[in-house]
Design an enzyme around this catalytic site. Structure first.
Site, short mmCIF file in Angstrom:
data_model
loop_
_atom_site.label_atom_id
_atom_site.label_comp_id
_atom_site.label_asym_id
_atom_site.label_seq_id
_atom_site.Cartn_x
_atom_site.Cartn_y
_atom_site.Cartn_z
CD GLU A 30 -5.13 5.66 0.22
OE1 GLU A 30 -5.67 5.04 -0.09
OE2 GLU A 30 -4.70 4.84 1.14
CG ASP A 76 -1.22 11.70 -2.69
OD1 ASP A 76 -1.24 11.12 -2.61
OD2 ASP A 76 -1.85 12.46 -3.21
CD1 TRP A 129 -2.46 1.72 1.35
CD2 TRP A 129 -3.29 0.07 0.00
NE1 TRP A 129 -3.70 2.61 0.92
CE2 TRP A 129 -4.40 1.57 0.10
CE3 TRP A 129 -3.61 -0.72 -0.90
CZ2 TRP A 129 -5.37 1.40 -0.48
CZ3 TRP A 129 -4.90 -0.99 -1.36
CH2 TRP A 129 -5.46 0.17 -1.45
#
Ligand SMILES: *[C@@H]1O[C@H](CO)[C@@H](O)[C@H](O)[C@H]1NC(C)=O
Ligand SMILES: *[C@@H]1O[C@H](CO)[C@@H](O)[C@H](O)[C@H]1NC(C)=O
Ligand SMILES: *[C@@H]1O[C@H](CO)[C@@H](O)[C@H](O)[C@H]1NC(C)=O
Ligand SMILES: *[C@@H]1O[C@H](CO)[C@@H](O)[C@H](O)[C@H]1NC(C)=O
Ligand SMILES: *[C@@H]1O[C@H](CO)[C@@H](O)[C@H](O)[C@H]1NC(C)=O
Ligand SMILES: *[C@@H]1O[C@H](CO)[C@@H](O)[C@H](O)[C@H]1NC(C)=O
Ligand SMILES: *[C@@H]1O[C@H](CO)[C@@H](O)[C@H](O)[C@H]1NC(C)=O
Length: 627
Positions: free
Chosen positions: A209, A206, A148
């Site tokens: 993502e 940010d 992620w």
């Protein structure tokens, strides 16, 4: 309405001169009714996404707010710290507006966040504070180990702001007469503020993502949190020097995003080949996040009514006028249109979003509140193009309310312009009022995650901002933004190392490890393009021997001279562990080492976190399986 007392009603409403029968007034009344109907749906939509009883949140833990019930394409069945914090800020504001039945949700959120702070995760753990930057968790409040964009450093700041707003209410009303409730919440806020003071000057992902760098939105949220956090901390007789020392540094850094024409959404970007204009809803959401009804139209604070924020807004809106099919035919400047995240967006086809379209309206309603408070609109060279797009004969100069000035005409024009964005969002809202994440750029049908919590929250905050200028609804409380803050002449980098403790009185587990070690594994492993290195082992921190939960290494320092993969893992002091490295092939094949390695994390010393570096050599592959 006992809570109304602490809200400052904006005395003047804008329609005192308008005849109730005009066409414009009927249009406004019609929109108002439709907004009220949608608000009921939107607020319920948020509550439906709260576990464990919300109708759309089956299986979510108690107190958890999911981002959307969507479990595939996309899967948003997680709780995001940012989305939950922004939504809870809305819930607190609505509670302050007299919705007393929302208080249990706020108290649930407090408890859930006390727990979330203690969940160790791929960003780190509470011991170093790094774990607070983790963007999302499973709905059952366990760590998500998948790849992620992490860390995301806006979450702690936004959570602090939601909790500070509630704490200030508790202290100001005397409802929490012995200060127990606010006192129990403070340790959560303190962890978050310590995180901001320590890590604000490091890059992260940010709010969308995608971009690893410094985000305008994140920096602004951090500034606000440090500022109001210092004030609350003093009231609670807490140590706030770290917040006071870093706030001016963050404030100075915030100014550097302005390029003369608009605020650039992301700077210090680490990804190579990154090329965007920087015009992004990030910055419009920033002006809303910075909104203080007590502030003047300050450029440095990017207040909604400031010349910078208005110039920025025009650039943002115009970036979408021609790129979406559904905007064709409404491309006259000064008319509301559909807007999205940024023009270069391709996610789900790069469509308009409800929350970004509504954000335009909210910024403008916020701005009208501010002009009505200071009784003056000042048009300068920077904001002139914005003004001429909504009021073609606008000229530079000051317009004070009353007399022969254009003040009322200007605010009426802005109100009509803002309403146009709400009309657009409503036009593309399905008949049942459900708000997804996006609506099609081609035909306006709803797309991507359904029942998006943040979409609903954005509708409710837009509505409150509009009511504050069209009725005697009252404003959100001031967050105490400084008046005429001085920008330091040179910007200073900074960091204050914080200490982090589980907020046990607020609901954090009492056995949560607060002493941790940051272990860095420097692994020599020769890889070719598309091959990635992972680490897994026999504890939940190390993915429990599940390949799907293995921790991804970083090749940021990989070079021809040194084939280096690094892993930084924060582990509880005293733990005994087994682990090994994996290589994932582009085909999905997984190669792993035969021998298990072992590690004894040292016991806790005086200072948490301890730090240790391990030098390792890839010892594979011997086994193989396909994921
Ligand atoms: C608003 O106006 C539209 C179009 O004239 C009409 O269909 C709708 O019923 C009106 N809605 C309300 C709530 O007045
Ligand atoms: C939590 O949820 C995730 C995702 O649904 C699941 O994989 C995991 O097993 C669950 N963990 C527990 C402890 O229930
Ligand atoms: C850290 O702060 C300095 C001074 O404002 C600034 O030049 C630098 O870009 C900042 N870096 C990050 C990653 O925030
Ligand atoms: C609307 O556009 C989307 C793509 O943006 C497409 O998937 C969908 O089929 C279209 N729907 C209709 C009713 O035309
Ligand atoms: C992992 O393995 C070590 C060594 O075999 C053992 O001492 C430890 O208890 C294990 N940890 C877990 C969480 O299973
Ligand atoms: C060694 O590693 C494998 C995973 O590759 C794991 O399944 C096994 O339990 C480990 N053995 C011991 C003794 O921990
Ligand atoms: C890793 O590679 C570097 C540079 O080639 C070398 O100096 C170092 O000894 C290697 N480390 C191990 C553990 O083999």
């Amino acid at each position: 309405m006992k809570f109304q007392a602490i809200l400052a009603p904006l005395a003047a409403t804008l329609f005192h001169e308008a005849s109730a029968n005009t066409f414009r007034q009927r249009q406004v009344d019609n929109l108002t009714s439709r907004i009220e109907a949608e608000t009921t749906i939107a607020l319920q939509g948020v509550l439906n996404n709260f576990g464990p009883d919300g109708s759309e949140a089956p299986g979510a833990s108690a107190e958890v707010l999911i981002a959307s019930p969507s479990t595939e394409n996309p899967n948003y069945y997680y709780t995001w710290t940012r989305d939950a914090a922004l939504t809870l800020k809305m819930v607190v504001d609505e509670f302050l507006h007299g919705k007393g039945d929302l208080q249990p949700y706020i108290r649930s959120y407090v408890k859930a966040q006390a727990i979330v702070q203690t969940i160790s995760n791929p960003s780190g753990a509470l011991g170093s504070g790094r774990g607070l930057g983790e963007p999302k968790y499973y709905a059952n409040l366990t760590r998500f180990n998948g790849d992620w964009g992490r860390p995301q450093r806006d979450g702690p700041a936004l959570r602090a702001t939601a909790l500070i707003t509630y704490s200030r209410y508790l202290l100001s009303t005397g409802i929490d007469s012995d200060g127990t409730e606010a006192g129990n919440i403070w340790p959560i806020i303190q962890n978050d503020l310590n995180y901001v003071a320590q890590y604000w000057n490091q890059t992260g992902f940010d709010l969308w993502e995608e971009v690893d760098g410094s985000s305008f939105f994140t920096t602004a949220a951090q500034y606000r949190a440090l500022n109001e956090g210092a004030a609350l901390g003093k009231q609670l007789q807490q140590e706030v020097s770290a917040y006071e020392s870093q706030a001016p540094n963050v404030f100075c850094f915030l100014q550097t995003f302005w390029n003369g024409n608009y605020a650039v959404a992301n700077i210090n970007v680490k990804q190579s080949g990154f090329s965007r204009s920087g015009i992004d809803a990030n910055t419009v959401l920033t002006s809303i996040a910075m909104f203080d009804p007590g502030a003047s139209c300050d450029d440095t604070l990017f207040q909604p009514c400031s010349s910078r924020a208005l110039a920025n807004l025009k650039q943002y809106i115009d970036a979408f006028r021609t790129i979406y099919t559904i905007n064709q035919g409404v491309s006259r400047s000064g008319t509301g249109v559909a807007t999205g995240r940024y023009a270069e967006d391709v996610y789900f086809g790069g469509n308009p979003w409800y929350l970004t379209t509504l954000a335009v309206a909210e910024q403008l309603y916020d701005a009208i509140q501010q002009w009505s408070t200071v009784n003056t609109i000042t048009i300068d060279d920077k904001s002139l193009a914005f003004w001429q797009s909504v009021y073609p004969s606008a000229q530079t100069g000051s317009h004070t309310k009353g007399g022969y000035s254009d003040f009322t005409k200007l605010t009426d024009a802005v109100l009509a312009f803002a309403d146009g964005f709400v009309e657009t969002a409503l036009k593309y809202t399905p008949e049942n009022g459900a708000l997804s994440e996006q609506y099609s750029r081609e035909n306006g049908t709803a797309l991507s995650a359904h029942h998006l919590t943040w979409s609903y929250a954005s509708f409710v905050t837009m509505r409150a901002a509009r009511l504050a200028v069209t009725s005697d609804y009252g404003q959100v409380p001031s967050w105490g933004s400084p008046s005429n803050p001085k920008v330091p002449t040179t910007c200073t980098p900074g960091s204050v190392k914080g200490t982090y403790k589980p907020a046990v009185a607020a609901g954090a587990p009492s056995d949560a490890p607060s002493c941790t070690y940051l272990i860095t594994f420097n692994l020599n492993a020769t890889t070719s393009y598309g091959e990635n290195m992972y680490l897994f082992g026999n504890s939940s921190d190390l993915g429990g021997w599940r390949v799907s939960d293995a921790l991804a290494g970083s090749a940021a320092d990989y070079s021809d001279a040194r084939h280096l993969w690094t892993f930084t893992v924060e582990l509880p002091a005293g733990a005994e562990l087994e682990y090994k490295f994996l290589k994932k092939e582009p085909s999905g094949e997984v190669l792993y080492e035969a021998e298990n390695r072992s590690l004894a994390v040292p016991d806790c010393g005086d200072e948490s976190p301890g730090e240790q570096t391990m030098e390792e050599d890839w010892n594979g592959p011997v086994g193989s399986e396909t994921e």
